[in-house]
Design an enzyme around this catalytic site. Structure first.
Site, PDB file in Angstrom:
ATOM      1  N   TYR A 230       0.850  -1.202   0.000  1.00 37.75           N
ATOM      2  CA  TYR A 230       0.000   0.000   0.000  1.00 37.75           C
ATOM      3  C   TYR A 230       0.876   1.239   0.000  1.00 37.75           C
ATOM      4  O   TYR A 230       1.781   1.357   0.830  1.00 37.75           O
ATOM      5  CB  TYR A 230      -0.899   0.024   1.245  1.00 37.75           C
ATOM      6  CG  TYR A 230      -2.348  -0.204   0.881  1.00 37.75           C
ATOM      7  CD1 TYR A 230      -3.010   0.720   0.075  1.00 37.75           C
ATOM      8  CD2 TYR A 230      -3.017  -1.330   1.300  1.00 37.75           C
ATOM      9  CE1 TYR A 230      -4.325   0.508  -0.298  1.00 37.75           C
ATOM     10  CE2 TYR A 230      -4.332  -1.547   0.936  1.00 37.75           C
ATOM     11  CZ  TYR A 230      -4.983  -0.620   0.128  1.00 37.75           C
ATOM     12  OH  TYR A 230      -6.268  -0.819  -0.247  1.00 37.75           O
TER      13      TYR A 230
ATOM     14  N   ASP B  31      -7.124  14.214 -24.879  1.00 35.42           N
ATOM     15  CA  ASP B  31      -7.092  12.816 -24.452  1.00 35.42           C
ATOM     16  C   ASP B  31      -6.378  12.060 -25.566  1.00 35.42           C
ATOM     17  O   ASP B  31      -6.970  11.739 -26.593  1.00 35.42           O
ATOM     18  CB  ASP B  31      -8.526  12.305 -24.258  1.00 35.42           C
ATOM     19  CG  ASP B  31      -8.566  10.826 -23.888  1.00 35.42           C
ATOM     20  OD1 ASP B  31      -7.525  10.152 -24.001  1.00 35.42           O
ATOM     21  OD2 ASP B  31      -9.647  10.339 -23.501  1.00 35.42           O
TER      22      ASP B  31
ATOM     23  N   THR C 200      -4.002   6.820 -21.935  1.00 29.81           N
ATOM     24  CA  THR C 200      -3.772   5.468 -21.427  1.00 29.81           C
ATOM     25  C   THR C 200      -2.315   5.143 -21.730  1.00 29.81           C
ATOM     26  O   THR C 200      -1.662   5.851 -22.509  1.00 29.81           O
ATOM     27  CB  THR C 200      -4.654   4.422 -22.141  1.00 29.81           C
ATOM     28  OG1 THR C 200      -4.393   4.489 -23.547  1.00 29.81           O
ATOM     29  CG2 THR C 200      -6.126   4.666 -21.896  1.00 29.81           C
TER      30      THR C 200
ATOM     31  N   LYS D 134      -1.999   1.443 -25.228  1.00 31.07           N
ATOM     32  CA  LYS D 134      -2.396   1.325 -26.643  1.00 31.07           C
ATOM     33  C   LYS D 134      -1.138   1.481 -27.507  1.00 31.07           C
ATOM     34  O   LYS D 134      -0.263   0.630 -27.432  1.00 31.07           O
ATOM     35  CB  LYS D 134      -3.479   2.358 -26.954  1.00 31.07           C
ATOM     36  CG  LYS D 134      -4.752   2.165 -26.104  1.00 31.07           C
ATOM     37  CD  LYS D 134      -5.803   3.177 -26.496  1.00 31.07           C
ATOM     38  CE  LYS D 134      -7.152   2.971 -25.921  1.00 31.07           C
ATOM     39  NZ  LYS D 134      -7.413   3.080 -24.543  1.00 31.07           N
TER      40      LYS D 134
ATOM     41  N   ARG E 215      -1.575  -1.818 -18.799  1.00 30.62           N
ATOM     42  CA  ARG E 215      -2.868  -1.134 -18.771  1.00 30.62           C
ATOM     43  C   ARG E 215      -2.808  -0.059 -17.689  1.00 30.62           C
ATOM     44  O   ARG E 215      -2.433  -0.341 -16.548  1.00 30.62           O
ATOM     45  CB  ARG E 215      -4.001  -2.105 -18.429  1.00 30.62           C
ATOM     46  CG  ARG E 215      -4.054  -3.356 -19.261  1.00 30.62           C
ATOM     47  CD  ARG E 215      -5.400  -4.026 -19.186  1.00 30.62           C
ATOM     48  NE  ARG E 215      -6.341  -3.249 -19.961  1.00 30.62           N
ATOM     49  CZ  ARG E 215      -6.379  -3.252 -21.300  1.00 30.62           C
ATOM     50  NH1 ARG E 215      -5.545  -3.978 -21.989  1.00 30.62           N
ATOM     51  NH2 ARG E 215      -7.251  -2.512 -21.926  1.00 30.62           N
TER      52      ARG E 215
HETATM   53  N1  PLP Z   1      -9.938   7.811 -23.769  1.00 33.74           N
HETATM   54  C1  PLP Z   1      -9.914   7.315 -25.009  1.00 33.74           C
HETATM   55  C2  PLP Z   1      -9.803   8.256 -26.161  1.00 33.74           C
HETATM   56  C3  PLP Z   1      -9.980   5.927 -25.228  1.00 33.74           C
HETATM   57  O1  PLP Z   1      -9.990   5.444 -26.456  1.00 33.74           O
HETATM   58  C4  PLP Z   1     -10.072   5.079 -24.097  1.00 33.74           C
HETATM   59  C5  PLP Z   1     -10.150   3.614 -24.240  1.00 33.74           C
HETATM   60  O2  PLP Z   1     -10.444   3.044 -25.204  1.00 33.74           O
HETATM   61  C6  PLP Z   1     -10.121   5.647 -22.823  1.00 33.74           C
HETATM   62  C7  PLP Z   1     -10.044   7.016 -22.692  1.00 33.74           C
HETATM   63  C8  PLP Z   1     -10.335   4.810 -21.599  1.00 33.74           C
HETATM   64  O3  PLP Z   1      -9.274   4.008 -21.277  1.00 33.74           O
HETATM   65  P1  PLP Z   1      -9.472   2.751 -20.288  1.00 33.74           P
HETATM   66  O4  PLP Z   1     -10.133   1.700 -21.077  1.00 33.74           O
HETATM   67  O5  PLP Z   1      -8.064   2.441 -19.861  1.00 33.74           O
HETATM   68  O6  PLP Z   1     -10.294   3.218 -19.150  1.00 33.74           O
END
Ligand code: PLP
Length: 434
Positions: free
Chosen positions: A63, A214, A240, A243, A249
């Site tokens: 933790y 994002d 993330t 990808k 992850r």
């Molecule tokens: N933002 C975008 C543009 C995404 O394509 C994704 C996932 O596909 C996410 C956020 C969310 O990611 P996670 O699946 O790790 O929660």
């Protein structure tokens, strides 16, 4: 004296296969599936053995609520170093000053950012899910849509325009000037074109919005120099790590603004998460380290080259693509506009037939899709995972041909069997990283 079997069962040194043969067998089956299929889901990749070693390490045991140097538990010295390294590498990789590496996922990173920068009920502006946005960008079934007020900007829908299927930047500006959102989001889940961060910043400045990118999908391309960076244009950047970036992850939030950084840290912990997943943070640090190497630049470039080659292969066989092509790692087949589909093939049909042949994609809505999200008129296809296996343009041409044959045959059994065999042979030539 013989030990009682419950004590033996609990011995932590036993292998997974002996402790839990059911799970062990399932993992083995999944490993085989990955080894012998073409992973073309645009949001997936094959991470490195080094990342997996870190994620599978003893760091899962601890933790570490809080941040380096300010923890709520004892014994965090090594974890502080791990997290500091992850932060330092993320900042170097993306060219920013602050990073929070604790979000458990992209959705958590986005939720924390909303929580940090918006009040409940605030208006924000984004692309809608069916046009390529993400659930966390204001879908009515997600907290972002339930607690905040999304207004959605469109893509260009006019087929006669050269920017058909691109973001309609003029419409973004008009919408933002009308609604004055507190936050403007760029960055998508199914958008095949480059993002003009500079233009977005001009619009954000004009309407007084905070600009958030994002980059979950394109993070690896940004890190590798194959897509323009959201910095210095964006106030806050979420992503993330699993990808195109090819890490474990997880999620990540970055900024150059010290005030935003403070708010983000509070919103991640204690605002929306508890103990950080330190084994995953170690995996993120390894991933950022890998992405800082020259080889990763070559990888990112090849991902884009491969996508262009696949797009060309599909288009030359009369399959239409959303926005008529791609600039990044993914493309969206638009089956409504594809001659060989004759208006009959749905995304569900197509992805199901391809799946049977060992080509793993996903059904996806295309702009103004009249079919439901469970059926759709599109298929999303990406090249990050195949590029990790070493695929180049020649193999992408082979893959385009396989996709064409499977879809034209309408999933005929003999075609599926033949293509499945070709897929296995290709996979043997290009093994996954071990
Ligand atoms: N933002 C975008 C543009 C995404 O394509 C994704 C996932 O596909 C996410 C956020 C969310 O990611 P996670 O699946 O790790 O929660």
């Amino acid at each position: 004296m013989p030990q009682d079997s419950s004590t033996l069962d609990a011995t932590p040194t036993q292998t997974l296969a002996s402790v839990d043969p059911q799970i062990s067998k399932l993992i083995h089956s999944e490993q085989e599936r990955q080894e012998f299929t073409l992973e073309m889901i645009a949001s997936e990749n094959h991470t490195s053995p080094a990342v997996m070693e870190a994620v599978g390490s003893c760091l899962t045991n601890k933790y570490c609520e809080g941040y380096p140097g300010k923890r709520y538990y004892s014994g965090c010295a090594f974890y502080d170093e791990v997290e500091k390294l992850a932060i330092e590498r993320a900042c170097k990789l993306f060219g920013c000053q602050f990073a929070n590496v604790q979000p458990h996922s992209g959705a958590n990173a986005n939720m924390a950012t909303f929580f940090a920068l918006l009040d409940i009920g605030d208006t924000f502006c984004s692309v809608e899910l069916s046009d390529g946005g993400h659930l966390t960008h204001g879908s009515p079934v997600n907290i972002s849509g339930k607690w905040y007020k999304p207004v959605h900007y469109p893509l260009v829908y006019d087929e006669a325009r050269p920017d058909f299927g691109f973001i309609d930047y003029d419409a973004v500006e008009k919408l933002c000037m009308t609604h004055k959102p507190r936050l403007l989001i760029c960055g998508y889940s199914a958008y095949p074109r480059k993002i003009d961060f500079n233009r977005f910043r001009e619009i954000a400045d004009k309407c007084g919005a905070i600009l958030m990118a994002d980059i979950a999908h394109i993070a690896g391309l940004v890190a590798g120099g194959s897509h323009e960076s959201p910095f210095p244009h964006c106030h806050v950047v979420t992503t993330t790590t699993h990808k195109t970036l090819r890490g474990p992850r997880g999620g990540l939030v970055m900024t150059n603004d010290p005030e935003i950084a403070k708010k983000i840290d509070k919103a991640v912990f204690p605002g929306s998460q508890g103990g950080p997943l330190m084994h995953v943070i170690a995996g993120k640090a390894v991933c950022f380290g890998e992405a800082l190497r020259d080889e990763f630049k070559a990888y990112a470039k090849q991902v884009v080259t491969n996508a262009a080659s696949l797009a060309k292969g599909l288009q030359s066989r009369d399959w239409a693509l959303a926005s008529n092509g791609t600039d990044n790692h993914l493309m969206l087949m638009d089956l409504r506009r594809s001659k060989p589909a004759n208006g009959e093939i749905t995304g569900k049909d197509a992805s199901g037939w391809l799946d049977n042949a060992g080509i793993i994609t996903n059904k996806n809505t295309v702009a103004r899709d009249e079919r439901s999200p469970m059926v759709t008129s599109g298929v999303r296809i990406g090249t990050p995972a195949l590029t990790t296996r070493g695929f180049k343009e020649d193999q992408m041409e082979d893959v385009a041909d396989m996709i064409d044959r499977v879809l034209r045959s309408r999933g005929a059994e003999n075609t599926i069997r033949k293509v499945r065999g070709e897929v296995v042979e290709l996979c043997k030539q290009f093994p996954m990283p071990h």
